[in-house]
Every structure is written in structure tokens, then in C-alpha cells.
Design a protein around this motif. Structure first.
Motif, PDB file in Angstrom:
ATOM      1  N   GLY A 188     -11.828   2.269  -1.059  1.00  0.00           N
ATOM      2  CA  GLY A 188     -11.458   0.882  -1.289  1.00  0.00           C
ATOM      3  C   GLY A 188     -10.747   0.193  -0.134  1.00  0.00           C
ATOM      4  N   ILE A 189     -10.890   0.713   1.075  1.00  0.00           N
ATOM      5  CA  ILE A 189     -10.272   0.097   2.252  1.00  0.00           C
ATOM      6  C   ILE A 189     -11.088  -1.148   2.608  1.00  0.00           C
ATOM      7  N   ASP A 190     -10.407  -2.281   2.789  1.00  0.00           N
ATOM      8  CA  ASP A 190     -11.145  -3.509   3.072  1.00  0.00           C
ATOM      9  C   ASP A 190     -10.635  -4.257   4.305  1.00  0.00           C
ATOM     10  N   ASP A 191      -9.794  -3.619   5.088  1.00  0.00           N
ATOM     11  CA  ASP A 191      -9.274  -4.253   6.300  1.00  0.00           C
ATOM     12  C   ASP A 191     -10.293  -4.089   7.427  1.00  0.00           C
ATOM     13  N   PRO A 192     -10.933  -5.181   7.877  1.00  0.00           N
ATOM     14  CA  PRO A 192     -11.979  -5.048   8.889  1.00  0.00           C
ATOM     15  C   PRO A 192     -11.487  -4.447  10.198  1.00  0.00           C
ATOM     16  N   GLU A 193     -10.229  -4.683  10.565  1.00  0.00           N
ATOM     17  CA  GLU A 193      -9.692  -4.090  11.802  1.00  0.00           C
ATOM     18  C   GLU A 193      -9.622  -2.575  11.698  1.00  0.00           C
ATOM     19  N   VAL A 194      -9.134  -2.095  10.574  1.00  0.00           N
ATOM     20  CA  VAL A 194      -9.035  -0.649  10.356  1.00  0.00           C
ATOM     21  C   VAL A 194     -10.430  -0.032  10.317  1.00  0.00           C
ATOM     22  N   LEU A 195     -11.347  -0.691   9.606  1.00  0.00           N
ATOM     23  CA  LEU A 195     -12.713  -0.168   9.487  1.00  0.00           C
ATOM     24  C   LEU A 195     -13.405  -0.102  10.842  1.00  0.00           C
ATOM     25  N   ASP A 196     -13.224  -1.126  11.675  1.00  0.00           N
ATOM     26  CA  ASP A 196     -13.828  -1.091  13.014  1.00  0.00           C
ATOM     27  C   ASP A 196     -13.198  -0.009  13.882  1.00  0.00           C
ATOM     28  N   ALA A 197     -11.910   0.235  13.721  1.00  0.00           N
ATOM     29  CA  ALA A 197     -11.264   1.305  14.487  1.00  0.00           C
ATOM     30  C   ALA A 197     -11.847   2.665  14.113  1.00  0.00           C
TER      31      ALA A 197
END
Length: 197
Positions: free
Chosen positions: A96-105
Motif C-alpha cells: 500500500g505504499i503510494d509515495d511516488p518519490e519512494v517508489l521511484d527510489a
């Protein structure tokens, strides 16, 4: 799911030696984030997640990369790259992670890309240089990382590219693009990065 539950879940999907690596990346990401002005909370979360798909069966990684659909070209390259985009999609789908910065990292921690954000650069570099890493040139990367995030990252990409050339393997285009972009956008990086191994 709180942070401890997330860490326990991810830890259960990998050997203890890899979890030690993840812990090293977590600690190093926080240090680099604080040193260079990235968000240490996001850096920690991305580091926790970065290798969550590393030990999945190849078929499952491939399925997640296809489901996400962001970069299907990665499937034409070394399977060692697949866990990053698969892990980014798993972070969304399974955690359920939805932070695009974290996902791109998470997505670009192995390959890099042109236009990397500060958080992406921090997590990618932490993965290269965490204390458990030992390969030719890692000490130089750590030395550069004391004062120059981008020069250290270029040195990391250079190390990867050299390794792939020596093994006769193809080089993923995003890695070349990441290296070239860092050199293009950062002054004095060529001199710094070529200071030796």
C-alpha cells in the motif's frame, strides 16, 4: 502496517545475509539523506523496500514488471535488474505504499536513470556503498560520498559499467543515461570521479 511489521515481512522473504545488506542500506541512506538534504524518513522507507523482490522466482518478478508496465524494456536485460521495478510494484500492490518519490527510489536503485531525484540518488548510492559492500573501487566511492553525492554516484555507475564490460554483458541504457546526465548537469564531476579507484 507499521514500520516494524513492514520490516519483519520483508525480512522473512530473504536470507539473513541479504537482510544485513538491507540494514546497511537503511543506515547509509539516512546518513546520506541528512548529509545532502533529502528526506531521511523517505530514504529509510525506500531502503527498507529496495530489495523486497530480490529473492523472488524469476517468473514472479517478470509478472510484477509486466503488471506495473512502467519499463517493460528491462525484461530484455539481465534478470538482476528485474527486482527493482518488481519491488516498486510490490510496494504498491502488497504494502500500500503510494509515495511516488519512494517508489521511484525503489524502481531505479539498480539502474539509475536520467533526471534522478535527490532521493533516488541517495538510495542508489547507499546500495553501492553500504558497509557490507566489498568490490574494487568501493572505498573511493565512500570517500567521494563524504562531500559529493553525484561524483560518488558516477564512480558507482563507472564501476558497474566496467564490471559489465569485463563480463561481456550488455549495459542497460538507463544506467548509461544516468551516468551521462550526472556528468552533464554537474560541474567538475569528471575530474572528481576519475580521481582513482
Amino acid at each position: 502496517m507499521d514500520k516494524q511489521q513492514l520490516m519483519a515481512s520483508i525480512r522473512s522473504g530473504m536470507p539473513e545475509r541479504r537482510w544485513q545488506h538491507v540494514q546497511g542500506v537503511i543506515d547509509t541512506s539516512i546518513v546520506l539523506a541528512e548529509r545532502f538534504g533529502a528526506d531521511p524518513v523517505k530514504a529509510e522507507l525506500a531502503a527498507i523496500l529496495h530489495d523486497l523482490a530480490k529473492f523472488w522466482p524469476v517468473e514472479r518478478m517478470q509478472e510484477y514488471v509486466r503488471e506495473e508496465g512502467v519499463d517493460l524494456a528491462v525484461l530484455d536485460y539481465d534478470k538482476e535488474l528485474w527486482h527493482a521495478p518488481a519491488g516498486a510494484w510490490a510496494a504498491v500492490k502488497d504494502y500500500g505504499i503510494d509515495d511516488p518519490e519512494v517508489l521511484d527510489a525503489v524502481r531505479y536503485h539498480t539502474s539509475g536513470r536520467a533526471g534522478m531525484t535527490l532521493l533516488e540518488r541517495v538510495v542508489c548510492l547507499a546500495d553501492y556503498m553500504e558497509p557490507g559492500r566489498e568490490f574494487p573501487g568501493v572505498d573511493r566511492i565512500r570517500e567521494l560520498a563524504d562531500s559529493d553525492l553525484d561524483a560518488a554516484l558516477v564512480a558507482g555507475f563507472d564501476s558497474t559499467i566496467r564490471f559489465l564490460l569485463e563480463k561481456g554483458k550488455r549495459i542497460y541504457p538507463l544506467t548509461v543515461a544516468a551516468r551521462n546526465d550526472l556528468i552533464r548537469t554537474t560541474t567538475n564531476i569528471i575530474f572528481t570521479a576519475q580521481g582513482g579507484n
